[in-house]
Design an enzyme around this catalytic site. Structure first.
Site, mmCIF file in Angstrom:
data_model
loop_
_atom_site.group_PDB
_atom_site.id
_atom_site.type_symbol
_atom_site.label_atom_id
_atom_site.label_comp_id
_atom_site.label_asym_id
_atom_site.label_seq_id
_atom_site.Cartn_x
_atom_site.Cartn_y
_atom_site.Cartn_z
ATOM 1 N N HIS A 1 -15.145 -52.148 -2.240
ATOM 2 C CA HIS A 1 -14.160 -52.736 -1.330
ATOM 3 C C HIS A 1 -14.788 -53.845 -0.485
ATOM 4 O O HIS A 1 -14.144 -54.871 -0.201
ATOM 5 C CB HIS A 1 -13.580 -51.649 -0.433
ATOM 6 C CG HIS A 1 -12.730 -52.188 0.663
ATOM 7 N ND1 HIS A 1 -13.108 -52.124 1.987
ATOM 8 C CD2 HIS A 1 -11.533 -52.811 0.649
ATOM 9 C CE1 HIS A 1 -12.172 -52.682 2.739
ATOM 10 N NE2 HIS A 1 -11.202 -53.107 1.955
ATOM 11 N N GLU B 1 -14.800 -56.858 -2.504
ATOM 12 C CA GLU B 1 -13.440 -57.419 -2.577
ATOM 13 C C GLU B 1 -13.193 -58.372 -1.410
ATOM 14 O O GLU B 1 -12.664 -59.472 -1.585
ATOM 15 C CB GLU B 1 -12.403 -56.292 -2.558
ATOM 16 C CG GLU B 1 -10.962 -56.777 -2.533
ATOM 17 C CD GLU B 1 -10.060 -55.871 -1.734
ATOM 18 O OE1 GLU B 1 -9.331 -56.381 -0.853
ATOM 19 O OE2 GLU B 1 -10.070 -54.646 -1.973
ATOM 20 N N HIS B 2 -13.592 -57.975 -0.210
ATOM 21 C CA HIS B 2 -13.464 -58.850 0.960
ATOM 22 C C HIS B 2 -14.302 -60.118 0.781
ATOM 23 O O HIS B 2 -13.842 -61.228 1.066
ATOM 24 C CB HIS B 2 -13.935 -58.120 2.213
ATOM 25 C CG HIS B 2 -12.910 -57.234 2.836
ATOM 26 N ND1 HIS B 2 -12.506 -57.369 4.146
ATOM 27 C CD2 HIS B 2 -12.199 -56.197 2.344
ATOM 28 C CE1 HIS B 2 -11.598 -56.452 4.441
ATOM 29 N NE2 HIS B 2 -11.404 -55.722 3.348
ATOM 30 N N GLU C 1 -11.826 -51.725 10.107
ATOM 31 C CA GLU C 1 -10.748 -51.263 9.227
ATOM 32 C C GLU C 1 -10.807 -49.756 9.050
ATOM 33 O O GLU C 1 -9.780 -49.074 9.050
ATOM 34 C CB GLU C 1 -10.857 -51.964 7.880
ATOM 35 C CG GLU C 1 -9.726 -51.671 6.916
ATOM 36 C CD GLU C 1 -9.890 -52.448 5.631
ATOM 37 O OE1 GLU C 1 -9.485 -51.912 4.576
ATOM 38 O OE2 GLU C 1 -10.427 -53.564 5.665
#
Length: 482
Positions: free
Chosen positions: A87, A90-91, A167
């Site tokens: 993840h 992905e950012h 997050e």
């Protein structure tokens, strides 16, 4: 396959809890009972010389296209001790290349009136754009560039690490239901990496570095480890030409490592856990069973096993006519909500679960016993022919209606191909659902809804006073604390 799974469709968000999206993937279905499956014949698939797979789903109702690129890597493929890396990358994929500096890709998509996003799961990572048809090559060129040209420095990596940590705070630490789900997964999977959260464990996220991200990127991001799905106003031959002109110019990765993950030992004991949090406003009981996914049933030559679990999940817990809802909410009035689900879209084992929140005056123990009684009745007596037909009709009808969404079609096919299915598996889904029998559904319940294969979670309100403060001094509205 119901191809239900949790989609992580926000670039800055991964655990969109309880968003169970179906890859019922019935692009092949036109009307209920129509075995001709005319629409399925329109789906085309190709493979470029460098190994990239292309799937094209024409839809000429509007002059737009949805372009998705899926990489065969997710949270379950991370290096041990580096949870959250898939993840995190992905950012970082939005941080730019030498050819297209940070922000340019997004600026162009916005200027042409398009939309973009990205998502991460345990089994895959994906990026997509929805743009006017004449701009398809533009976004393909951008994606092809960042497949191999990503440029990362500590100046962009370290602030982004702070973003994903925040997050985690907002999505997990401040969400009791999400925390319960996280703990239940950790208890359900004793050995498999599905037991770690997609967003990662905080203490490991805090150590993720530029080198970690680049090593992961170079290991998994390449044309022979990717699938491009295009749905919209384009013909297959035209899409193939564009793919060759963009993605086709990239050299394949030298060696794609086969995904070999630790597998689960035999499940020999039921597990349970309780999460107490002062912010809980509605207690709940949840249970998750470890069951076959579509992919594992197929690999083990168990035809119909996954489909029987799909029908079982629908009969037990989908809608106000489901067994769980009627029995617990309507008839016995021991719950204010109840349902069940089956998550088949996993490369390895899948999950079957139920959930319920108690009515006033009902304890979680009483509610759990009532839910167990519903399951025991299905195991003992099976489901009725009427329930079977209603479930099949509803599942197929929902799939027909869902074909109106171009992006959903692209997601369904992409998810299928990422989790051990083929385009033909997708096309044949209606016929397989129609073939499920009541005997198969009962057998599936008997074999897989065994408490030894499960984790039960209880979500309760924590009324313990903070250290040093007597209970008598607690605020009356303690449930509002954050």
């Amino acid at each position: 396959m119901n191809f239900k799974h949790h989609f992580y469709l926000e670039r800055a968000a991964i655990l969109v809890c309880a968003l169970v999206s179906s890859w019922i993937v019935t692009a092949s279905l036109v009307t209920t009972g129509n075995a001709a499956e005319q629409a399925g014949a329109k789906v085309s698939e190709f493979r470029l010389d460098n190994g990239l797979q292309l799937v094209v789903i024409p839809d000429h109702r509007a002059p737009v296209v949805t372009h998705m690129i899926w990489y065969k890597v997710g949270a379950a493929d991370e290096t041990p001790g580096k949870s959250g890396l898939a993840h995190f990358l992905e950012h970082l994929m939005f941080k730019g290349t030498a050819k297209n500096p940070q922000g340019r890709f997004s600026t162009v998509v916005a200027r042409i009136g398009g939309q973009e996003n990205a998502f991460t799961s345990s089994d895959y990572t994906g990026y997509y754009q929805r743009v006017p048809r004449e701009q398809l090559k533009t976004v393909m060129e951008f994606e092809a560039d960042r497949m191999t040209g990503l440029v990362l420095t500590d100046a962009v990596v370290l602030p982004e690490r702070d973003v994903i940590l925040e997050e985690r705070n907002s999505r997990m630490e401040n969400n009791p239901r999400a925390r319960l789900g996280e703990q239940m997964d950790a208890a359900l999977f004793l050995n498999h990496p599905y037991g770690k959260p997609i967003i990662g464990w905080r203490h490991e996220m805090e150590t993720l570095s530029r080198d970690d991200a680049l090593e992961f990127y170079k290991r998994f991001y390449g044309p022979n480890d990717a699938v491009v799905v295009i749905a919209g106003d384009i013909e297959p031959d035209a899409a193939l030409k564009l793919a060759r002109e963009t993605y086709g110019q990239i050299k394949p990765l030298a060696a794609i490592q086969q995904r070999k993950r630790p597998q689960e030992p035999p499940q020999v004991s039921p597990r349970s856990l309780t999460l107490a949090d002062p912010r809980v406003e509605q207690p709940a009981v949840q249970r998750t069973y470890l069951v076959p996914s579509f992919a594992t049933a197929k690999a083990n030559n168990k035809p119909g096993q996954s489909e029987a679990l799909e029908v079982l999940g629908h009969v037990l817990g989908t809608g106000s006519n489901s067994r769980m809802y009627r029995d617990l909410v309507v008839d016995k009035r021991v719950a204010v909500s109840a349902g069940a689900y089956y998550d088949s879209s996993a490369l390895d084992m899948g999950k079957f679960g139920f959930y319920a929140s108690p009515a006033n005056g009902v304890t979680l123990t009483q509610l759990e016993a009532a839910a167990d009684a519903v399951i025991a009745e299905v195991i003992d007596k099976g489901i009725t022919a009427e329930e079977m037909e209603r479930a099949k009709s509803r599942m197929i009808a929902d799939a027909i209606y869902a074909q109106d969404n171009q992006a959903s079609m692209a997601r369904w096919y992409g998810t299928a191909l990422m989790t051990g299915a083929t385009v033909d598996d997708v096309r044949q889904w209606p016929a397989r659902i129609r073939a499920v029998t009541t005997q198969q559904v009962q057998a599936a319940a008997r074999e897989w809804l065994d408490k030894k294969r499960s984790v039960t979670g209880y979500l309760i309100k924590d009324t313990t006073p903070p250290a040093g403060q007597p209970a008598s001094l607690q605020p009356v509205k303690a449930e509002k604390r954050t």
